[in-house]
Design a protein around this motif. Sequence first.
Motif, mmCIF file in Angstrom:
data_model
loop_
_atom_site.group_PDB
_atom_site.id
_atom_site.type_symbol
_atom_site.label_atom_id
_atom_site.label_comp_id
_atom_site.label_asym_id
_atom_site.label_seq_id
_atom_site.Cartn_x
_atom_site.Cartn_y
_atom_site.Cartn_z
ATOM 1 N N MET A 184 -5.419 0.716 -3.814
ATOM 2 C CA MET A 184 -4.731 -0.536 -4.109
ATOM 3 C C MET A 184 -3.324 -0.568 -3.520
ATOM 4 S SD MET A 184 -5.128 -3.485 -5.643
ATOM 5 C CE MET A 184 -6.431 -3.314 -6.875
ATOM 6 N N ASN A 185 -2.563 0.494 -3.691
ATOM 7 C CA ASN A 185 -1.198 0.531 -3.161
ATOM 8 C C ASN A 185 -1.187 0.440 -1.640
ATOM 9 O OD1 ASN A 185 -0.215 0.739 -5.746
ATOM 10 N ND2 ASN A 185 0.282 2.914 -5.624
ATOM 11 N N ASP A 186 -2.153 1.094 -0.992
ATOM 12 C CA ASP A 186 -2.228 1.041 0.468
ATOM 13 C C ASP A 186 -2.613 -0.358 0.947
ATOM 14 O OD1 ASP A 186 -1.556 3.716 0.632
ATOM 15 O OD2 ASP A 186 -3.638 4.396 0.671
ATOM 16 N N PHE A 187 -3.451 -1.038 0.179
ATOM 17 C CA PHE A 187 -3.832 -2.403 0.536
ATOM 18 C C PHE A 187 -2.608 -3.317 0.516
ATOM 19 C CE2 PHE A 187 -5.289 -6.664 -0.861
ATOM 20 C CZ PHE A 187 -6.049 -7.003 0.251
ATOM 21 N N VAL A 188 -1.778 -3.177 -0.504
ATOM 22 C CA VAL A 188 -0.560 -3.989 -0.578
ATOM 23 C C VAL A 188 0.370 -3.649 0.585
ATOM 24 C CG1 VAL A 188 1.492 -4.498 -1.966
ATOM 25 C CG2 VAL A 188 -0.736 -4.293 -3.070
#
Length: 223
Positions: free
Chosen positions: A201-205
Amino acid sequence: MPADSAALHDAIHAAIEDGEILRIRYDAGSQPGTVRDVRPIVVMSDRMRAIDESSVAPKAFLFAYLHIVDITEPVTYVARKSKRKRAPQPDKFVEGWAFHLPMPAFAASLDLARVARIRVDLATKKKKTFREWTQGHPPQFSFEVGDIFYSDPSVRLLAWGAVPEFYAIQVDASHENTVQFRLIEFRRGACVSVKAATLAMNDFVTVLRDGLPGFATENRASG
Protein backbone atom coordinates in the motif's frame (compact mmCIF):
# COMPACT_ATOMS: atom_id res chain seq x y z
CA MET A 1 -24.99 -4.46 -7.31
CA PRO A 2 -27.24 -6.60 -5.12
CA ALA A 3 -30.59 -7.75 -6.51
CA ASP A 4 -32.42 -5.50 -4.04
CA SER A 5 -30.51 -2.41 -5.17
CA ALA A 6 -33.62 -0.20 -5.11
CA ALA A 7 -34.29 -1.10 -1.48
CA LEU A 8 -30.63 -0.54 -0.66
CA HIS A 9 -30.69 2.92 -2.24
CA ASP A 10 -33.91 3.79 -0.41
CA ALA A 11 -32.45 2.75 2.94
CA ILE A 12 -29.28 4.76 2.39
CA HIS A 13 -31.17 7.87 1.25
CA ALA A 14 -33.44 7.59 4.29
CA ALA A 15 -30.41 7.32 6.59
CA ILE A 16 -28.86 10.43 5.01
CA GLU A 17 -32.11 12.38 5.36
CA ASP A 18 -32.61 11.36 8.99
CA GLY A 19 -28.93 11.43 9.98
CA GLU A 20 -29.13 7.80 11.07
CA ILE A 21 -26.45 5.16 11.42
CA LEU A 22 -26.61 1.98 9.35
CA ARG A 23 -25.11 -1.32 10.44
CA ILE A 24 -23.57 -3.00 7.41
CA ARG A 25 -21.54 -6.03 6.44
CA TYR A 26 -18.90 -5.13 3.87
CA ASP A 27 -17.38 -7.93 1.81
CA ALA A 28 -14.37 -5.93 0.58
CA GLY A 29 -11.78 -3.58 2.02
CA SER A 30 -9.13 -4.43 4.57
CA GLN A 31 -11.40 -6.71 6.65
CA PRO A 32 -13.90 -8.28 4.23
CA GLY A 33 -17.02 -9.79 5.75
CA THR A 34 -16.90 -7.74 8.94
CA VAL A 35 -19.79 -5.73 10.37
CA ARG A 36 -19.52 -2.03 11.13
CA ASP A 37 -21.62 1.07 11.82
CA VAL A 38 -21.55 3.84 9.23
CA ARG A 39 -23.25 7.19 8.75
CA PRO A 40 -23.98 7.68 5.01
CA ILE A 41 -23.29 11.15 3.61
CA VAL A 42 -23.61 10.84 -0.18
CA VAL A 43 -24.83 8.27 -2.73
CA MET A 44 -23.20 7.72 -6.13
CA SER A 45 -24.08 5.36 -8.97
CA ASP A 46 -22.15 2.36 -7.66
CA ARG A 47 -21.12 3.35 -4.15
CA MET A 48 -21.80 5.52 -1.15
CA ARG A 49 -19.48 7.60 0.97
CA ALA A 50 -20.03 7.29 4.67
CA ILE A 51 -18.42 8.12 7.97
CA ASP A 52 -17.23 4.90 9.54
CA GLU A 53 -18.05 5.27 13.24
CA SER A 54 -14.63 3.80 14.05
CA SER A 55 -12.83 6.50 12.05
CA VAL A 56 -12.88 10.28 11.61
CA ALA A 57 -12.51 10.08 7.83
CA PRO A 58 -15.25 9.24 5.30
CA LYS A 59 -14.82 6.08 3.26
CA ALA A 60 -16.26 4.73 0.02
CA PHE A 61 -18.36 1.55 0.08
CA LEU A 62 -19.21 -0.20 -3.19
CA PHE A 63 -22.80 -1.43 -3.38
CA ALA A 64 -21.66 -4.73 -4.89
CA TYR A 65 -20.10 -5.67 -1.54
CA LEU A 66 -22.46 -3.89 0.86
CA HIS A 67 -25.25 -5.51 2.87
CA ILE A 68 -27.39 -3.81 5.50
CA VAL A 69 -27.74 -6.06 8.54
CA ASP A 70 -29.92 -6.02 11.62
CA ILE A 71 -28.83 -3.75 14.45
CA THR A 72 -28.67 -6.81 16.72
CA GLU A 73 -25.79 -8.27 14.69
CA PRO A 74 -22.56 -7.51 16.58
CA VAL A 75 -19.92 -5.18 15.18
CA THR A 76 -16.84 -7.19 14.19
CA TYR A 77 -14.75 -4.60 12.33
CA VAL A 78 -11.64 -3.66 14.31
CA ALA A 79 -10.25 -0.21 13.56
CA ARG A 80 -6.53 0.33 13.68
CA LYS A 81 -5.76 3.22 15.99
CA SER A 82 -3.29 5.87 14.93
CA LYS A 83 -2.24 9.31 16.01
CA ARG A 84 -3.04 12.21 13.73
CA LYS A 85 -0.69 14.98 12.67
CA ARG A 86 -1.42 18.31 11.04
CA ALA A 87 -1.48 18.12 7.23
CA PRO A 88 -1.96 20.56 4.34
CA GLN A 89 -5.37 20.93 2.75
CA PRO A 90 -5.99 17.96 0.43
CA ASP A 91 -5.48 19.85 -2.84
CA LYS A 92 -2.16 21.19 -1.56
CA PHE A 93 -1.18 17.78 -0.19
CA VAL A 94 -1.28 16.18 -3.67
CA GLU A 95 0.02 19.18 -5.61
CA GLY A 96 2.70 18.07 -8.07
CA TRP A 97 1.93 14.35 -7.79
CA ALA A 98 2.59 12.23 -10.86
CA PHE A 99 -1.04 11.07 -10.89
CA HIS A 100 -3.93 13.40 -10.17
CA LEU A 101 -6.16 12.58 -7.19
CA PRO A 102 -9.31 14.76 -7.30
CA MET A 103 -9.86 16.40 -3.95
CA PRO A 104 -11.59 16.26 -1.57
CA ALA A 105 -13.08 13.10 -3.13
CA PHE A 106 -9.95 11.05 -2.37
CA ALA A 107 -8.97 12.71 0.90
CA ALA A 108 -10.13 9.67 2.88
CA SER A 109 -8.04 7.38 0.65
CA LEU A 110 -4.94 9.18 1.90
CA ASP A 111 -6.27 9.21 5.48
CA LEU A 112 -6.75 12.97 5.37
CA ALA A 113 -9.54 14.30 7.56
CA ARG A 114 -10.58 17.60 9.11
CA VAL A 115 -10.84 17.13 12.86
CA ALA A 116 -11.70 19.30 15.83
CA ARG A 117 -8.85 20.52 18.02
CA ILE A 118 -8.82 22.47 21.27
CA ARG A 119 -6.47 25.36 21.91
CA VAL A 120 -6.09 27.20 25.23
CA ASP A 121 -5.88 30.99 25.00
CA LEU A 122 -2.90 31.83 27.22
CA ALA A 123 -4.28 35.29 28.00
CA THR A 124 -7.82 34.30 28.99
CA LYS A 125 -7.18 30.63 29.87
CA LYS A 126 -10.29 29.81 27.86
CA LYS A 127 -10.49 26.83 25.55
CA LYS A 128 -11.20 27.45 21.89
CA THR A 129 -12.24 24.81 19.39
CA PHE A 130 -10.94 24.91 15.84
CA ARG A 131 -10.76 22.48 12.93
CA GLU A 132 -7.70 21.54 10.92
CA TRP A 133 -6.68 19.00 8.29
CA THR A 134 -4.80 16.01 9.65
CA GLN A 135 -3.36 12.72 8.47
CA GLY A 136 -3.01 9.52 10.45
CA HIS A 137 0.48 8.74 11.72
CA PRO A 138 1.18 6.29 10.29
CA PRO A 139 -1.48 6.90 7.62
CA GLN A 140 -4.10 4.23 6.96
CA PHE A 141 -4.30 4.39 3.18
CA SER A 142 -7.31 2.78 1.49
CA PHE A 143 -8.45 2.50 -2.11
CA GLU A 144 -11.46 0.94 -3.78
CA VAL A 145 -11.81 -1.35 -6.79
CA GLY A 146 -12.37 0.82 -9.85
CA ASP A 147 -10.54 3.90 -8.54
CA ILE A 148 -8.74 5.47 -11.49
CA PHE A 149 -6.09 8.19 -11.57
CA TYR A 150 -4.74 10.03 -14.61
CA SER A 151 -1.31 11.54 -15.14
CA ASP A 152 -2.94 14.59 -16.72
CA PRO A 153 -5.88 16.06 -14.76
CA SER A 154 -7.36 17.65 -17.90
CA VAL A 155 -8.37 14.15 -19.08
CA ARG A 156 -11.38 14.40 -16.76
CA LEU A 157 -12.42 17.75 -18.23
CA LEU A 158 -11.80 17.49 -21.99
CA ALA A 159 -13.29 15.29 -24.68
CA TRP A 160 -11.76 11.81 -24.80
CA GLY A 161 -8.74 11.86 -27.10
CA ALA A 162 -8.14 15.59 -26.70
CA VAL A 163 -5.10 14.89 -24.52
CA PRO A 164 -2.56 13.33 -26.93
CA GLU A 165 -0.70 11.14 -24.44
CA PHE A 166 -1.30 10.21 -20.82
CA TYR A 167 -1.20 7.35 -18.36
CA ALA A 168 -3.87 5.93 -16.08
CA ILE A 169 -3.68 3.78 -12.98
CA GLN A 170 -6.77 1.70 -12.22
CA VAL A 171 -7.23 -0.27 -9.00
CA ASP A 172 -8.27 -3.90 -9.55
CA ALA A 173 -8.09 -5.11 -5.95
CA SER A 174 -7.28 -3.45 -2.65
CA HIS A 175 -6.45 -5.10 0.64
CA GLU A 176 -5.16 -3.82 3.95
CA ASN A 177 -1.51 -3.94 2.91
CA THR A 178 -1.46 -4.41 -0.89
CA VAL A 179 -2.99 -2.98 -4.05
CA GLN A 180 -3.37 -4.70 -7.43
CA PHE A 181 -3.56 -2.24 -10.30
CA ARG A 182 -3.02 -1.68 -14.00
CA LEU A 183 -0.82 1.00 -15.53
CA ILE A 184 -2.46 1.93 -18.84
CA GLU A 185 -0.83 4.07 -21.51
CA PHE A 186 -3.05 6.06 -23.89
CA ARG A 187 -2.13 7.84 -27.10
CA ARG A 188 -4.74 9.95 -28.88
CA GLY A 189 -7.45 8.23 -26.86
CA ALA A 190 -6.36 4.69 -27.75
CA CYS A 191 -4.90 2.22 -25.27
CA VAL A 192 -1.41 1.23 -26.42
CA SER A 193 -0.12 -0.73 -23.41
CA VAL A 194 -1.35 -2.28 -20.17
CA LYS A 195 0.88 -3.48 -17.35
CA ALA A 196 -0.46 -5.20 -14.23
CA ALA A 197 1.30 -4.94 -10.89
CA THR A 198 0.86 -5.57 -7.18
CA LEU A 199 2.48 -3.31 -4.62
CA ALA A 200 2.46 -2.76 -0.90
CA MET A 201 0.00 0.00 0.00
CA ASN A 202 2.72 2.51 0.91
CA ASP A 203 4.60 1.78 -2.32
CA PHE A 204 1.41 2.26 -4.33
CA VAL A 205 0.95 5.73 -2.84
CA THR A 206 4.60 6.46 -3.68
CA VAL A 207 3.85 5.56 -7.32
CA LEU A 208 0.88 7.92 -7.34
CA ARG A 209 3.13 10.66 -5.98
CA ASP A 210 6.39 10.04 -7.86
CA GLY A 211 5.40 7.90 -10.84
CA LEU A 212 7.11 4.75 -12.08
CA PRO A 213 10.65 4.47 -13.48
CA GLY A 214 10.64 5.89 -16.99
CA PHE A 215 7.39 7.77 -16.39
CA ALA A 216 7.20 10.88 -18.60
CA THR A 217 7.83 13.87 -16.32
CA GLU A 218 5.98 16.23 -18.65
CA ASN A 219 2.76 14.39 -17.75
CA ARG A 220 3.02 15.11 -14.04
CA ALA A 221 -0.23 16.37 -12.57
CA SER A 222 -0.42 19.99 -11.59
CA GLY A 223 -2.79 19.29 -8.69
